[in-house]
Structure formats: C-alpha cells, structure tokens
Write an enzyme that holds these catalytic residues in place. Sequence first.
Site, short mmCIF file in Angstrom:
data_model
loop_
_atom_site.label_atom_id
_atom_site.label_comp_id
_atom_site.label_asym_id
_atom_site.label_seq_id
_atom_site.Cartn_x
_atom_site.Cartn_y
_atom_site.Cartn_z
CE LYS A 14 -2.75 -1.30 3.92
NZ LYS A 14 -1.21 -2.21 3.99
NE ARG A 89 -4.36 -1.99 10.16
CZ ARG A 89 -3.45 -1.45 9.45
NH1 ARG A 89 -3.16 0.45 8.78
NH2 ARG A 89 -2.33 -1.37 9.05
NE ARG A 128 7.15 -2.81 6.00
CZ ARG A 128 6.09 -3.14 5.92
NH1 ARG A 128 4.99 -2.32 4.85
NH2 ARG A 128 5.32 -3.08 7.17
NE ARG A 134 6.14 -0.30 10.27
CZ ARG A 134 4.68 -0.65 9.18
NH1 ARG A 134 4.72 0.53 8.28
NH2 ARG A 134 3.73 -1.25 10.18
NE ARG A 146 2.15 -5.22 11.55
CZ ARG A 146 3.22 -4.80 10.15
NH1 ARG A 146 4.32 -5.48 11.18
NH2 ARG A 146 2.92 -3.88 9.61
P1 AMP Z 1 0.93 -0.04 8.97
O1 AMP Z 1 1.54 0.96 8.84
O2 AMP Z 1 -0.61 0.37 7.93
O3 AMP Z 1 1.19 -1.27 8.38
O4 AMP Z 1 0.03 0.38 10.88
C1 AMP Z 1 1.05 0.24 11.61
C2 AMP Z 1 0.04 0.08 12.75
O5 AMP Z 1 -0.32 0.98 13.34
C3 AMP Z 1 -0.70 -0.53 13.25
O6 AMP Z 1 -0.01 -2.34 13.44
C4 AMP Z 1 -1.69 -0.72 14.10
O7 AMP Z 1 -1.36 -0.90 15.28
C5 AMP Z 1 -1.70 1.24 14.06
N1 AMP Z 1 -2.76 1.21 12.51
C6 AMP Z 1 -2.29 2.25 11.53
N2 AMP Z 1 -3.25 2.62 10.96
C7 AMP Z 1 -4.55 1.81 11.77
C8 AMP Z 1 -5.90 1.85 11.78
N3 AMP Z 1 -6.97 2.72 11.21
N4 AMP Z 1 -7.29 1.88 13.10
C9 AMP Z 1 -6.21 1.51 14.17
N5 AMP Z 1 -4.76 1.21 14.24
C10 AMP Z 1 -4.87 1.57 13.04
#
Ligand code: AMP
Length: 190
Positions: A14, A89, A128, A134, A146
């Site tokens: 994404k 989400r 990654r 991260r 996740r």
């Molecule tokens: P990402 O960078 O999209 O992989 O998000 C990393 C982490 O941020 C996720 O595993 C969640 O802990 C948190 N996170 C990101 N977006 C959301 C969302 N829309 N709702 C809840 N938690 C989120």
Amino acid sequence: MLNLVLFGPPGAGKGTQSAFLVERYHLVHLSTGDLFRYNIKNETELGVLAKSYMAKGQLVPDSVTISMLEDAVNKNPEANGFIFDGFPRTNAQAAALDAFLNSQDTGITSMIALEAPEAELRVRLAERAKTSGRPDDADPAVIQNRIDVYNNETAPVKAFYEAQGKYKGINGVGSIEEITERLVAIIDTL
Ligand code: AMP
C-alpha cells in the site's frame, strides 16, 4: 474529488503504490500508520498511547484513530483528493469516514484492495524489516498478530464498500510496476 481507500493486508504494498499514485493523480497520501509513527517519534501523548498497541500488532482504538485522521484531512483543505492507506481498518472507522466525508459534501470514490497470499506477505515483511527500522516488522510473532488482526477485524471492511458497489480487488503479486499498471487501469475508469 478522487478519494481512494487503498486496502490490503500488512506487506501488500500500500505504501509503495501510494507514492506512485500521489504523483500521478495529485492526491494527498494519508497513512494512519505513518501518522502514528510521526507521533511516536515526536513523543506526543498520542504517540505514547499508539506505541503500546503498535508494538503488539494490535489496532489503536477507533476513537483516537478516527479523530487523528479527521484532523489530517482538515489540514488539507485544498486537496484534489486523498489516498487513505491503512484506514479504515474496522467497520466503525469506515462508517465514521463516510459520515465525515459526507459532512464535507464528498465521499469515497472507490476502495481498491491489493491481494496477496499470506506466505508472500510474511516474506515481504521480513525483508522490509531489514531497512524499515520498524519494530513491528522485526518480530515474527507480531507479524503474525498483524495478519490475524487483518483477517479478523479489517477484512470485513471489504463488505462495507462492496455493499456500496465501490470495492475493487486486484492481484498484488508481481513487480512494483506491474501492480501500479493494474491500479492505474482501474483508477482511470473511475
Ligand atoms: P501500518 O503502517 O498501516 O502497517 O500500521 C502500523 C500499525 O499502526 C498497525 O499495526 C496498528 O497498530 C496501527 N494502525 C495503523 N492504522 C490504524 C488504524 N486505521 N486503526 C487502528 N490502528 C492502526
């Protein structure tokens, strides 16, 4: 306005694809994960809260996430449109996003989902981890959590947009360029 939800499991691509789409369609990229990481880096109150959930691969509570996202939209009043990456989400987030955009006389144009098998996601996330810095990419147990959270809480959001006739799925396996072409082929018909 062109408002896209770029959807898919962790590691689907994404963020990578958003970078191309932002340039091509002059959109503002809003990634809730990036916004949380920015807050963590700056040690804000929101960052401290988010960190405890992110470290375990759990979702940050809807209320905080939704208000953070709305603030970010409000900061871009001149935008042609947005790419929402990693949001919504949950169905509650999707409903809140609809209500918020409707209040601004706009809405989601389409949700495009990048589809990839779980084994491929695990390989990509491990790769990654070598460069992303991260912590949630570095621990296989957190990666699995996740993926599980995606399957249980996030995948149902597809049905929300399907019911509105806005859902489009594409094959997320291939070269970065091939996947960009698939996305462009859909977006150009919207
Ligand atoms: P990402 O960078 O999209 O992989 O998000 C990393 C982490 O941020 C996720 O595993 C969640 O802990 C948190 N996170 C990101 N977006 C959301 C969302 N829309 N709702 C809840 N938690 C989120």
